[in-house]
Design a protein around this motif. Structure first.
Motif, PDB file in Angstrom:
ATOM      1  N   PRO A  37       0.830  -1.208   0.000  1.00  8.41           N
ATOM      2  CA  PRO A  37       0.000   0.000   0.000  1.00  8.41           C
ATOM      3  C   PRO A  37       0.864   1.257   0.000  1.00  8.41           C
ATOM      4  CG  PRO A  37      -0.573  -1.467   1.815  1.00  8.41           C
ATOM      5  CD  PRO A  37       0.669  -1.999   1.211  1.00  8.41           C
ATOM      6  N   MET A  38       0.411   2.269  -0.721  1.00  8.46           N
ATOM      7  CA  MET A  38       1.175   3.508  -0.770  1.00  8.46           C
ATOM      8  C   MET A  38       0.508   4.522   0.146  1.00  8.46           C
ATOM      9  SD  MET A  38       2.098   3.706  -4.761  1.00  8.46           S
ATOM     10  CE  MET A  38       2.410   2.193  -5.643  1.00  8.46           C
ATOM     11  N   VAL A  39       0.767   4.352   1.426  1.00 10.24           N
ATOM     12  CA  VAL A  39       0.241   5.325   2.377  1.00 10.24           C
ATOM     13  C   VAL A  39       1.411   6.138   2.907  1.00 10.24           C
ATOM     14  CG1 VAL A  39      -1.715   3.896   3.052  1.00 10.24           C
ATOM     15  CG2 VAL A  39       0.422   3.734   4.312  1.00 10.24           C
ATOM     16  N   PHE A  40       1.079   7.316   3.414  1.00  7.15           N
ATOM     17  CA  PHE A  40       2.118   8.153   4.000  1.00  7.15           C
ATOM     18  C   PHE A  40       2.190   7.796   5.482  1.00  7.15           C
ATOM     19  CE2 PHE A  40       0.709  10.165   0.204  1.00  7.15           C
ATOM     20  CZ  PHE A  40       1.869  10.643  -0.357  1.00  7.15           C
ATOM     21  N   PRO A  41       3.270   7.178   5.898  1.00  6.41           N
ATOM     22  CA  PRO A  41       3.304   6.568   7.236  1.00  6.41           C
ATOM     23  C   PRO A  41       3.096   7.562   8.375  1.00  6.41           C
ATOM     24  CG  PRO A  41       5.487   6.558   6.216  1.00  6.41           C
ATOM     25  CD  PRO A  41       4.514   6.960   5.159  1.00  6.41           C
ATOM     26  N   ASP A  42       3.467   8.812   8.198  1.00  7.37           N
ATOM     27  CA  ASP A  42       3.388   9.756   9.314  1.00  7.37           C
ATOM     28  C   ASP A  42       2.065  10.519   9.367  1.00  7.37           C
ATOM     29  OD1 ASP A  42       5.939   9.072  10.137  1.00  7.37           O
ATOM     30  OD2 ASP A  42       6.838  10.458   8.705  1.00  7.37           O
ATOM     31  N   LEU A  43       1.208  10.296   8.373  1.00  7.15           N
ATOM     32  CA  LEU A  43      -0.080  10.991   8.380  1.00  7.15           C
ATOM     33  C   LEU A  43      -1.155  10.065   8.939  1.00  7.15           C
ATOM     34  CD1 LEU A  43       0.018  12.766   4.896  1.00  7.15           C
ATOM     35  CD2 LEU A  43       0.860  13.556   7.110  1.00  7.15           C
ATOM     36  N   ASP A  44      -2.237  10.642   9.444  1.00 10.15           N
ATOM     37  CA  ASP A  44      -3.283   9.781   9.975  1.00 10.15           C
ATOM     38  C   ASP A  44      -4.222   9.335   8.854  1.00 10.15           C
ATOM     39  OD1 ASP A  44      -5.207  11.723   9.528  1.00 10.15           O
ATOM     40  OD2 ASP A  44      -5.070  12.541  11.550  1.00 10.15           O
TER      41      ASP A  44
ATOM     42  N   ARG B 245      -5.974   7.513  13.618  1.00 11.13           N
ATOM     43  CA  ARG B 245      -4.733   6.754  13.810  1.00 11.13           C
ATOM     44  C   ARG B 245      -3.718   7.062  12.724  1.00 11.13           C
ATOM     45  NH1 ARG B 245      -6.082   0.655  14.524  1.00 11.13           N
ATOM     46  NH2 ARG B 245      -3.823   0.479  14.297  1.00 11.13           N
ATOM     47  N   VAL B 246      -2.458   6.991  13.124  1.00 10.69           N
ATOM     48  CA  VAL B 246      -1.383   7.267  12.172  1.00 10.69           C
ATOM     49  C   VAL B 246      -1.129   6.008  11.327  1.00 10.69           C
ATOM     50  CG1 VAL B 246       1.084   7.775  12.003  1.00 10.69           C
ATOM     51  CG2 VAL B 246      -0.344   9.031  13.614  1.00 10.69           C
ATOM     52  N   ALA B 247      -0.902   6.211  10.047  1.00 10.00           N
ATOM     53  CA  ALA B 247      -0.894   5.081   9.114  1.00 10.00           C
ATOM     54  C   ALA B 247       0.182   4.055   9.423  1.00 10.00           C
ATOM     55  CB  ALA B 247      -0.733   5.600   7.687  1.00 10.00           C
ATOM     56  N   SER B 248       1.317   4.491   9.972  1.00 10.10           N
ATOM     57  CA  SER B 248       2.395   3.536  10.182  1.00 10.10           C
ATOM     58  C   SER B 248       2.017   2.467  11.193  1.00 10.10           C
ATOM     59  CB  SER B 248       3.662   4.267  10.631  1.00 10.10           C
ATOM     60  OG  SER B 248       3.405   4.969  11.823  1.00 10.10           O
ATOM     61  N   GLY B 249       1.005   2.739  12.049  1.00  4.35           N
ATOM     62  CA  GLY B 249       0.606   1.752  13.041  1.00  4.35           C
ATOM     63  C   GLY B 249      -0.440   0.766  12.534  1.00  4.35           C
ATOM     64  N   LEU B 250      -0.884   0.933  11.299  1.00  2.17           N
ATOM     65  CA  LEU B 250      -1.954   0.080  10.780  1.00  2.17           C
ATOM     66  C   LEU B 250      -1.388  -1.215  10.203  1.00  2.17           C
ATOM     67  CD1 LEU B 250      -3.976   2.789   8.800  1.00  2.17           C
ATOM     68  CD2 LEU B 250      -4.322   2.032  11.153  1.00  2.17           C
ATOM     69  N   THR B 251      -2.215  -2.252  10.198  1.00  4.46           N
ATOM     70  CA  THR B 251      -1.794  -3.478   9.522  1.00  4.46           C
ATOM     71  C   THR B 251      -1.840  -3.233   8.005  1.00  4.46           C
ATOM     72  OG1 THR B 251      -4.017  -4.339   9.286  1.00  4.46           O
ATOM     73  CG2 THR B 251      -2.867  -4.843  11.342  1.00  4.46           C
ATOM     74  N   LEU B 252      -1.208  -4.161   7.265  1.00  8.25           N
ATOM     75  CA  LEU B 252      -1.217  -4.029   5.807  1.00  8.25           C
ATOM     76  C   LEU B 252      -2.637  -3.973   5.262  1.00  8.25           C
ATOM     77  CD1 LEU B 252       1.575  -6.334   4.367  1.00  8.25           C
ATOM     78  CD2 LEU B 252       1.322  -3.874   4.111  1.00  8.25           C
ATOM     79  N   ALA B 253      -3.517  -4.829   5.807  1.00  6.69           N
ATOM     80  CA  ALA B 253      -4.896  -4.872   5.312  1.00  6.69           C
ATOM     81  C   ALA B 253      -5.593  -3.547   5.586  1.00  6.69           C
ATOM     82  CB  ALA B 253      -5.653  -6.016   5.963  1.00  6.69           C
ATOM     83  N   GLU B 254      -5.329  -2.976   6.771  1.00 10.42           N
ATOM     84  CA  GLU B 254      -5.944  -1.683   7.102  1.00 10.42           C
ATOM     85  C   GLU B 254      -5.415  -0.582   6.195  1.00 10.42           C
ATOM     86  OE1 GLU B 254      -6.897  -2.315  11.862  1.00 10.42           O
ATOM     87  OE2 GLU B 254      -4.900  -1.711  11.233  1.00 10.42           O
ATOM     88  N   GLN B 255      -4.110  -0.658   5.898  1.00  6.96           N
ATOM     89  CA  GLN B 255      -3.538   0.343   4.987  1.00  6.96           C
ATOM     90  C   GLN B 255      -4.184   0.230   3.608  1.00  6.96           C
ATOM     91  OE1 GLN B 255       0.731   0.206   4.947  1.00  6.96           O
ATOM     92  NE2 GLN B 255       0.901   0.511   7.146  1.00  6.96           N
ATOM     93  N   GLN B 256      -4.431  -1.015   3.189  1.00  9.54           N
ATOM     94  CA  GLN B 256      -5.074  -1.176   1.890  1.00  9.54           C
ATOM     95  C   GLN B 256      -6.490  -0.631   1.917  1.00  9.54           C
ATOM     96  OE1 GLN B 256      -4.234  -5.307   1.191  1.00  9.54           O
ATOM     97  NE2 GLN B 256      -2.688  -4.802  -0.347  1.00  9.54           N
TER      98      GLN B 256
END
Lengths: 497, 319
Positions: A89-96, A134-145
């Motif tokens: 997933p292409m999420v920005f890890p430091d953003l919520d 929640r901040v994206a870096s703390g999410l599981t891969l599935a949640e990020q997707q």
């Protein structure tokens, strides 16, 4: 039938001399989950890039709602409702979560409260329970997707392309993701689902298309096909068409014996013997972890389990330098990043792993001997270059591959590990590389050849080890192996033997 | 690429000839042996350090701490001398400080894995701080005559010790870079570190050696400075690192690593020295001189780029 949301009409795409796609035709209808299957390198990625505006078709056209459309870049594609979600997933890890969903929102002052509410609604629509602060870096891969999918939904997505979305998910997360894909289709979105896992294709998809060598092979309703047919269509071409298996030269002397080799969290329980004169091919799909096995044998990855016996003695190798000293060579699949220093001359690259051979006692390079060696390999391997002093990056892929082989053959290894020996090179060069590897083992070496190209696996391997997701599925004798059999093991259609 | 490098050096040589001819025509004093030696003497510490910096930058690293290490070494010498330590012992200790400081840089870069830009920026501050702690605001001088003479008088006829050291160091590093396995590895690691790792090269050890060499040579240059000026203060060699890096980049060494030659650095040294000298003889102020050097540096980055795009253009058209 209704009008397709998006359609490819006779789309071809060329990169230089290579054709990545040839007259591809595909129609995506609202409300369907359309699975696309094919071997690695069949042209799936190119197709996605054309549908998402990253590449433009060389010929043919792309239609949205029946009108010919030019998508200039992924932003244009998103504005027309086409979006893609990838394995990573292409999420920005430091953003919520909220900020990630509305990453492309424009304007100097954003209404945070409104965005938050909208994010909650989108996450609910995806069918996930997730705190939007929640901040994206703390999410599981599935949640990020899920966040990525919500981002696509925020832009009124009508075609959602999911590229191997479950490849790095656990079984439970994968089920969750498939449920999301189904519910989006039920809401009228066209979902394109690309997967190597045939079982989930049959569980989820309404229709399935097979592509091979950049061409469209078939599109069928899921009820009208079965895994065997799909595999046959994916593998397709007459095996042996342009690769003929050379006779085995295996001797009885076991050079390398691997017992229960494993690296925590990467692969485990790999066991095989490799004899002098033998080529062992490793087959599998991307993500099968074959390269990691090679890296563990080459000292670049620390094994956490198992025993390796090499030349009759237990082997402990902790670095590439030790591996090289022991006579193990590893020809990487990634020429650009790990294989060659592209900006440096051919001669320098060829002597890189064996620089010591050319050093005088005072540490100076014997340039004459080095040049003689380079000219020798240029002749023997038929490397087409005006001069061995030109940067290796100036050569074609096939000739670069030969320079890489020369670099490792010059150390006169006992064990040659070759990772994707012919990726991205033309058929003529492929045959030459195969002949080189066979000549190497015929002289008493042993080769471990990793390849995602089934015809190549069948042409090279005296025996074939099939891996899937870090596990060894089977070792097949060449005469007992078929493309269909290997593919069934590699995709998990058939269990480990 | 080799050809392109050679032609870059050709361009530098041409520029040098023009400057040289212009200077000789404008001011008759220019060609005098005294002026030529003097020209080297005034910047000798920087150009010695530039030789090692060439290796570091080809290796795709940077050492910003060289100026501070020069200052630290010079101040440590002054401090030890003032506290009654025999100068030969003090010299040895200062060189040891250079080795140690380089090893500290190398350790953080290779073992901890921090970027050299950050590590050496930190030691730039740290080494300077140590120098100032030792010397505070005083100037320390009155070194023994033989020490000052090393920096100020000719050793071989009119040629001073520092210039001889420069020539010797140039010869050694030239052979290392052009002919030795170490030099070859310097290019390969700078060009692509992963490729070097996979070829069994101990890249961490290589970088460690380079940073230790950089520290030791900087400490040596700091001592030369102390001898030449005959006194030290806390701000010795302040900001020298930028001049050193400018010289190396102007010489055609790529800041991205893997590319450049020591001859390029030498030509660049000669250009900078002669240009400054020529301008000084024409009574152009130091600030304008610095501005001209800055313009040169920009030109050195822009010119190859233009040539590269020109060379590329027809190929892309045919593809």
């Amino acid at each position: 039938m209704t009008q397709p949301t998006l359609a490819l009409r006779g789309v071809s795409k060329h990169f230089g001399m290579t054709a990545a796609l040839t007259t591809m035709t595909l129609e995506l209808f609202p409300g369907e989950v359309h699975a696309i299957v094919g071997e690695n390198g069949a042209g799936k990625s190119t197709m996605i890039k054309i549908m998402t505006g990253i590449h433009q078709p060389s010929t043919g056209q792309l239609e949205i709602d029946g009108t010919q459309t030019v998508l200039n870049g992924s932003k244009a594609a998103r504005l027309r409702g086409v979006a893609a979600v990838y394995q990573e997933p292409m999420v920005f890890p430091d953003l919520d979560v909220t900020e990630n969903i509305f990453i492309s929102a424009e304007g100097l002052f954003l209404n945070r409260a409104a965005m938050r509410r909208a994010a909650q609604a989108l996450i609910a629509r995806v069918g996930m329970r997730l705190d939007v602060d929640r901040v994206a870096s703390g999410l599981t891969l599935a949640e990020q997707q899920a966040v990525e999918i919500a981002r696509a939904l925020s832009q009124d997505v009508r075609v959602l392309i999911m590229d191997e979305p479950t490849a790095s998910l656990s079984a439970h997360e994968a089920t969750e993701l498939r449920r999301i894909a189904r519910s989006l289709a039920d809401q009228g979105v066209s979902v394109v689902y690309i997967s190597h896992r045939l079982e989930e294709v049959f569980e989820l998809a309404d229709r399935v298309s097979v592509i091979r060598d950049g061409r469209h092979i078939s599109t069928k309703l899921i009820g009208q096909t079965d895994p065997q047919t799909l595999i046959a269509e994916m593998v397709g071409r007459e095996v042996g068409n342009y690769f003929t298996k050379m006779p085995s030269t295996a001797t009885d002397e076991v050079l390398l014996s691997v017992q229960g080799l494993g690296v925590d969290g990467v692969f485990d329980d790999i066991s095989f013997d490799l004899r002098r004169g033998e080529v062992l091919a490793m087959a599998g799909l991307i993500g099968a972890r074959r390269t990691d096995v090679a890296l563990a044998l080459f000292g670049m990855l620390k094994a956490t389990a198992g025993r390796v016996t090499y030349k009759g003695a237990p082997m402990q190798i902790g670095s590439s330098a030790e591996a090289i000293a022991a006579g193990i060579a590893y020809v990487s699949e990634d020429r650009r990043k790990l294989g060659l220093a592209m900006a440096l001359p051919i001669r320098w690259n060829m002597s890189l792993a064996t620089l010591r051979q050319f050093l005088s006692p005072r540490g100076l390079i014997d340039t004459r001997a080095e040049t003689a060696m380079a000219e020798d390999y240029r002749r023997k391997l038929n490397i087409r270059t005006p001069d061995i002093e030109v940067p290796v990056g100036m050569l074609s892929g096939g000739n670069q591959q030969k320079v890489m082989l020369a670099k490792w053959l010059n150390m006169q290894p006992d064990l040659l590990i070759v990772d994707e020996p012919t990726r991205g090179i033309d058929v003529g060069a492929k045959a030459e590389v195969h002949a080189l590897i066979r000549a190497f083992v015929a002289q008493g070496g042993a080769a471990l050849v990793i390849s995602s190209d089934l015809p190549e696996v069948l042409a090279m391997g005296d025996r074939i080890l099939v891996m899937r997701e870090g596990r060894q599925m089977a070792i097949l004798d060449h005469d007992a192996a078929t493309s269909e059999g290997i593919m069934a093991l590699a995709t998990g259609q058939k269990g480990a033997a | 690429m080799i050809k392109r490098l050679q032609s870059w050096e050709g361009l530098l040589a041409a520029v040098l000839v023009v400057i040289f001819a212009f200077n000789a025509l404008m001011t008759p004093e220019f060609l005098g042996i005294g002026n030529q030696i003097n020209l080297f003497q005034l910047s000798i510490e920087k150009i010695i350090v530039a030789l090692v910096m060439t290796l570091i930058i080809i290796n795709a690293e940077i050492d910003l701490s060289v100026g501070s290490m020069m200052g630290l070494s010079a101040c440590a010498f002054g401090y030890l001398f003032q506290n009654g330590i025999a100068p030969p012992v003090a010299i040895a200790v200062c060189l040891g400080i250079g080795v140690l400081g380089g090893a500290v840089n190398g350790w953080f870069i290779t073992r901890v894995g921090l970027p050299s830009l950050v590590v050496t920026l930190a030691t730039l501050i740290g080494f300077r701080g140590l120098a100032r702690v030792m010397v505070e605001d005083r100037g320390i001088g009155d070194f023994p005559d033989w020490f000052d003479a090393l920096g100020q008088k000719g050793l071989l006829g009119p040629i001073p010790f520092a210039l001889i050291a420069f020539v010797l160091l140039f010869a050694v590093i030239y052979v290392v870079l052009e002919r030795s396995g170490f030099g070859r590895k310097t290019y390969v690691i700078g060009s692509n570190r992963d490729v070097a790792e996979f070829a069994g090269i101990d890249t961490a050890r290589h970088k460690m050696i380079l940073f230790i060499a950089s520290g030791a040579v900087s400490a040596f240059a700091g001592l030369l400075y102390a001898a030449r000026v005959g006194a030290v203060r806390g701000d010795v060699a302040l900001g020298f690192e930028l001049d050193v890096i400018t010289i190396v980049l102007l010489g055609g060494v790529s800041i991205f690593g893997g590319k450049g030659t020591l001859v390029g650095t030498l030509l660049s040294v000669l250009i900078v020295l002669n240009l400054r000298n020529g301008m000084a003889l024409l009574n152009i102020t130091g600030h304008i001189q610095t501005g001209v050097i800055g313009l040169l540096l920009i030109a050195s980055v822009v010119v190859p780029r233009i040539r590269l795009t020109r060379a590329k253009a027809p190929k892309e058209a045919s593809a």
